[in-house]
Structure formats: C-alpha cells, structure tokens
Scaffold this active site. Structure first.
Site, PDB file in Angstrom:
ATOM      1  N   ARG A  44      -4.887  10.731   3.962  1.00 31.89           N
ATOM      2  CA  ARG A  44      -3.678  10.114   4.512  1.00 31.89           C
ATOM      3  C   ARG A  44      -2.772  11.180   5.152  1.00 31.89           C
ATOM      4  O   ARG A  44      -3.239  12.221   5.552  1.00 31.89           O
ATOM      5  CB  ARG A  44      -2.982   9.315   3.399  1.00 31.89           C
ATOM      6  CG  ARG A  44      -3.897   8.223   2.808  1.00 31.89           C
ATOM      7  CD  ARG A  44      -3.216   7.411   1.736  1.00 31.89           C
ATOM      8  NE  ARG A  44      -2.046   6.715   2.258  1.00 31.89           N
ATOM      9  CZ  ARG A  44      -1.093   6.176   1.497  1.00 31.89           C
ATOM     10  NH1 ARG A  44      -1.194   6.278   0.170  1.00 31.89           N
ATOM     11  NH2 ARG A  44      -0.065   5.563   2.033  1.00 31.89           N
ATOM     12  N   SER A  63      -5.058   5.362  -3.809  1.00 27.51           N
ATOM     13  CA  SER A  63      -5.602   5.775  -2.508  1.00 27.51           C
ATOM     14  C   SER A  63      -6.061   7.227  -2.572  1.00 27.51           C
ATOM     15  O   SER A  63      -5.680   7.966  -3.488  1.00 27.51           O
ATOM     16  CB  SER A  63      -4.521   5.613  -1.426  1.00 27.51           C
ATOM     17  OG  SER A  63      -3.434   6.484  -1.677  1.00 27.51           O
ATOM     18  N   ASN A  85       0.310   7.882 -12.537  1.00 27.69           N
ATOM     19  CA  ASN A  85       0.383   7.705 -11.096  1.00 27.69           C
ATOM     20  C   ASN A  85       1.856   7.883 -10.743  1.00 27.69           C
ATOM     21  O   ASN A  85       2.665   6.960 -10.911  1.00 27.69           O
ATOM     22  CB  ASN A  85      -0.117   6.324 -10.667  1.00 27.69           C
ATOM     23  CG  ASN A  85      -0.124   6.197  -9.143  1.00 27.69           C
ATOM     24  OD1 ASN A  85       0.479   7.001  -8.437  1.00 27.69           O
ATOM     25  ND2 ASN A  85      -0.793   5.177  -8.637  1.00 27.69           N
ATOM     26  N   HIS A 131      -4.293   8.392  -8.435  1.00 30.85           N
ATOM     27  CA  HIS A 131      -3.794   7.674  -7.260  1.00 30.85           C
ATOM     28  C   HIS A 131      -4.787   6.590  -6.892  1.00 30.85           C
ATOM     29  O   HIS A 131      -6.010   6.802  -6.951  1.00 30.85           O
ATOM     30  CB  HIS A 131      -3.604   8.621  -6.067  1.00 30.85           C
ATOM     31  CG  HIS A 131      -2.668   9.732  -6.379  1.00 30.85           C
ATOM     32  ND1 HIS A 131      -1.303   9.555  -6.430  1.00 30.85           N
ATOM     33  CD2 HIS A 131      -2.896  11.026  -6.711  1.00 30.85           C
ATOM     34  CE1 HIS A 131      -0.735  10.695  -6.774  1.00 30.85           C
ATOM     35  NE2 HIS A 131      -1.677  11.611  -6.955  1.00 30.85           N
ATOM     36  N   TYR A 172      -3.456  -0.280  -0.957  1.00 28.59           N
ATOM     37  CA  TYR A 172      -3.383  -0.239  -2.424  1.00 28.59           C
ATOM     38  C   TYR A 172      -4.114  -1.384  -3.122  1.00 28.59           C
ATOM     39  O   TYR A 172      -4.168  -1.424  -4.350  1.00 28.59           O
ATOM     40  CB  TYR A 172      -1.912  -0.207  -2.866  1.00 28.59           C
ATOM     41  CG  TYR A 172      -1.171   1.017  -2.361  1.00 28.59           C
ATOM     42  CD1 TYR A 172      -1.563   2.296  -2.745  1.00 28.59           C
ATOM     43  CD2 TYR A 172      -0.104   0.898  -1.475  1.00 28.59           C
ATOM     44  CE1 TYR A 172      -0.906   3.425  -2.286  1.00 28.59           C
ATOM     45  CE2 TYR A 172       0.568   2.022  -1.000  1.00 28.59           C
ATOM     46  CZ  TYR A 172       0.167   3.281  -1.403  1.00 28.59           C
ATOM     47  OH  TYR A 172       0.816   4.393  -0.943  1.00 28.59           O
ATOM     48  N   PRO A 197       7.306   5.225  -8.801  1.00 28.37           N
ATOM     49  CA  PRO A 197       8.064   4.392  -7.866  1.00 28.37           C
ATOM     50  C   PRO A 197       7.188   3.529  -6.962  1.00 28.37           C
ATOM     51  O   PRO A 197       6.151   3.973  -6.476  1.00 28.37           O
ATOM     52  CB  PRO A 197       8.856   5.409  -7.039  1.00 28.37           C
ATOM     53  CG  PRO A 197       8.096   6.682  -7.175  1.00 28.37           C
ATOM     54  CD  PRO A 197       7.526   6.657  -8.565  1.00 28.37           C
ATOM     55  N   ASN A 198       7.652   2.314  -6.791  1.00 21.11           N
ATOM     56  CA  ASN A 198       7.060   1.311  -5.885  1.00 21.11           C
ATOM     57  C   ASN A 198       5.757   0.704  -6.400  1.00 21.11           C
ATOM     58  O   ASN A 198       5.240  -0.233  -5.799  1.00 21.11           O
ATOM     59  CB  ASN A 198       6.849   1.896  -4.474  1.00 21.11           C
ATOM     60  CG  ASN A 198       8.148   2.377  -3.871  1.00 21.11           C
ATOM     61  OD1 ASN A 198       9.101   1.607  -3.795  1.00 21.11           O
ATOM     62  ND2 ASN A 198       8.227   3.641  -3.474  1.00 21.11           N
ATOM     63  N   GLU A 235      -3.782  13.077 -13.465  1.00 23.21           N
ATOM     64  CA  GLU A 235      -3.113  12.566 -12.261  1.00 23.21           C
ATOM     65  C   GLU A 235      -4.001  11.495 -11.636  1.00 23.21           C
ATOM     66  O   GLU A 235      -5.213  11.687 -11.504  1.00 23.21           O
ATOM     67  CB  GLU A 235      -2.890  13.716 -11.271  1.00 23.21           C
ATOM     68  CG  GLU A 235      -2.281  13.271  -9.958  1.00 23.21           C
ATOM     69  CD  GLU A 235      -2.075  14.427  -8.972  1.00 23.21           C
ATOM     70  OE1 GLU A 235      -2.144  15.614  -9.374  1.00 23.21           O
ATOM     71  OE2 GLU A 235      -1.850  14.115  -7.786  1.00 23.21           O
ATOM     72  N   ALA A 276       5.160   8.601  -4.995  1.00 21.82           N
ATOM     73  CA  ALA A 276       5.659   9.610  -4.060  1.00 21.82           C
ATOM     74  C   ALA A 276       6.254  10.834  -4.761  1.00 21.82           C
ATOM     75  O   ALA A 276       6.317  11.918  -4.162  1.00 21.82           O
ATOM     76  CB  ALA A 276       6.692   8.982  -3.129  1.00 21.82           C
ATOM     77  N   ARG A 301       2.351  -4.860  -1.963  1.00 23.96           N
ATOM     78  CA  ARG A 301       2.690  -3.643  -1.223  1.00 23.96           C
ATOM     79  C   ARG A 301       1.468  -3.124  -0.457  1.00 23.96           C
ATOM     80  O   ARG A 301       0.486  -2.691  -1.079  1.00 23.96           O
ATOM     81  CB  ARG A 301       3.149  -2.576  -2.212  1.00 23.96           C
ATOM     82  CG  ARG A 301       3.438  -1.236  -1.580  1.00 23.96           C
ATOM     83  CD  ARG A 301       3.563  -0.143  -2.639  1.00 23.96           C
ATOM     84  NE  ARG A 301       3.855   1.132  -1.999  1.00 23.96           N
ATOM     85  CZ  ARG A 301       3.721   2.309  -2.583  1.00 23.96           C
ATOM     86  NH1 ARG A 301       3.302   2.378  -3.831  1.00 23.96           N
ATOM     87  NH2 ARG A 301       3.997   3.404  -1.928  1.00 23.96           N
TER      88      ARG A 301
HETATM   89  C1  DQA Z   1      -0.027   6.713  -4.538  1.00 26.77           C
HETATM   90  C2  DQA Z   1      -0.101   7.679  -3.364  1.00 26.77           C
HETATM   91  C3  DQA Z   1       1.272   8.240  -3.030  1.00 26.77           C
HETATM   92  O1  DQA Z   1       1.182   9.110  -1.919  1.00 26.77           O
HETATM   93  C4  DQA Z   1       2.224   7.117  -2.696  1.00 26.77           C
HETATM   94  O2  DQA Z   1       3.522   7.643  -2.469  1.00 26.77           O
HETATM   95  C5  DQA Z   1       2.251   6.054  -3.728  1.00 26.77           C
HETATM   96  C6  DQA Z   1       0.993   5.604  -4.302  1.00 26.77           C
HETATM   97  C7  DQA Z   1      -1.378   6.022  -4.810  1.00 26.77           C
HETATM   98  O3  DQA Z   1      -1.552   5.494  -5.888  1.00 26.77           O
HETATM   99  O4  DQA Z   1      -2.252   6.011  -3.932  1.00 26.77           O
HETATM  100  O5  DQA Z   1       3.293   5.486  -4.034  1.00 26.77           O
HETATM  101  O6  DQA Z   1       0.331   7.431  -5.702  1.00 26.77           O
END
Ligand code: DQA
Length: 145
Positions: A106, A101, A73, A99, A22, A9-10, A97, A76, A17
């Site tokens: 965080r 960030s 990735n 990410h 990011y 998501p997102n 897995e 959330a 964003r």
């Molecule tokens: C994320 C880190 C997650 O905590 C966040 O909700 C994201 C992006 C990252 O790629 O850093 O949507 O997965």
C-alpha cells in the site's frame, strides 16, 4: 493461557470500512471467531478496541501480570506511535503485530511500523483469517520447548 487481542483506531468500523481492502467481516464477528478458535486450541481470548492511543496504552499496561501475550492491530498508530512502541517494550510480554491488509503493498507511509522492532513477529495481508493465524503463532510461541 490468556491472550488479549487489541484493535486500534477505525477498526470498530470493520464490515463497512473500505471492504475492498479490509473485507466485510465485522469486528464483533472477528472477536467471536477468535474466542471460539482460542477455546479450541487452549487459549482464553479477550478482545478490546479503542480509537484512542492512550486507551490502547492503558490496555497494554493492564495486560501485565494478567495476560500471557497480546495480539495487536494498532491501525494507523502502527505507523506513528512511539508511545505505543514504548508501551509494548515496557510490558515485557510477547506481542504479535497484525494487519488485515498487506501494508507493504500500500502507500509508502504504511511501510513503516514503529512497533515492529519490539514485537515478536508480524502477520499481515490475510484479512480476518490473520487473527486465527496470530493465535496459532502465539500458541506455538507460548508452548515452544
Ligand atoms: C491496518 C493497516 C493500517 O495501515 C491502517 O491504518 C489500518 C488498518 C490493517 O489492518 O490492515 O487502520 O492496520
């Protein structure tokens, strides 16, 4: 060796964003770079993105028997989804897995990963370059003697 890169998501909004967190690279740019880099190192890369938890689970199920490994990735959903964790367990494929960030630098709610215990390993904090690092890690895993 077929690799699925799955974004949650997102992440479709990458580029605009919160670029201070990011980066400014779009998901389309990341996907293109992954396909190209995969070709260089002998991996065939497919990319998918969904904002929906169930659709991500469907992608994981579809990977069974077709893919050699998955890089995810989960956005959330990483921090909340038992269903994603169960799907990763169920498919018996190596899953990395990822990410952009460093989630541990965080908010506290991002320090927990529901999926980490069922993944091969985690790459985080390296921005878009992390996807290439994950491809290298997957290749090393799949070709390990
Ligand atoms: C994320 C880190 C997650 O905590 C966040 O909700 C994201 C992006 C990252 O790629 O850093 O949507 O997965």
């Amino acid at each position: 060796m077929q690799i699925l890169i799955l974004n949650g998501p997102n992440l479709n909004l990458l580029g605009t964003r919160e670029p201070e967190i990011y980066g400014s690279t779009t998901l389309a740019d990341i996907a293109a770079a992954c396909v190209e880099y995969g070709t260089q190192i002998g991996l065939t890369v497919q990319c998918a993105q969904s904002n929906a938890e169930g659709a991500l689970i469907d992608h994981l199920h579809d990977a069974r028997g077709k893919m050699s490994g998955v890089i995810i990735n989960a956005g959330a959903y990483t921090h909340t989804s038992v269903a994603l964790r169960d799907a990763i367990s169920a498919i018996s494929l190596p899953v990395i897995e990822l990410h952009l960030s460093n989630t541990h630098a965080r908010e506290a709610f991002r320090h927990v990963s529901m999926i980490a215990p069922v993944c091969l390993g985690i790459i985080q904090g390296f921005g878009a370059a992390g996807y290439m690092l994950a491809l290298d890690a997957m290749k090393a895993h799949l070709t390990r003697v």
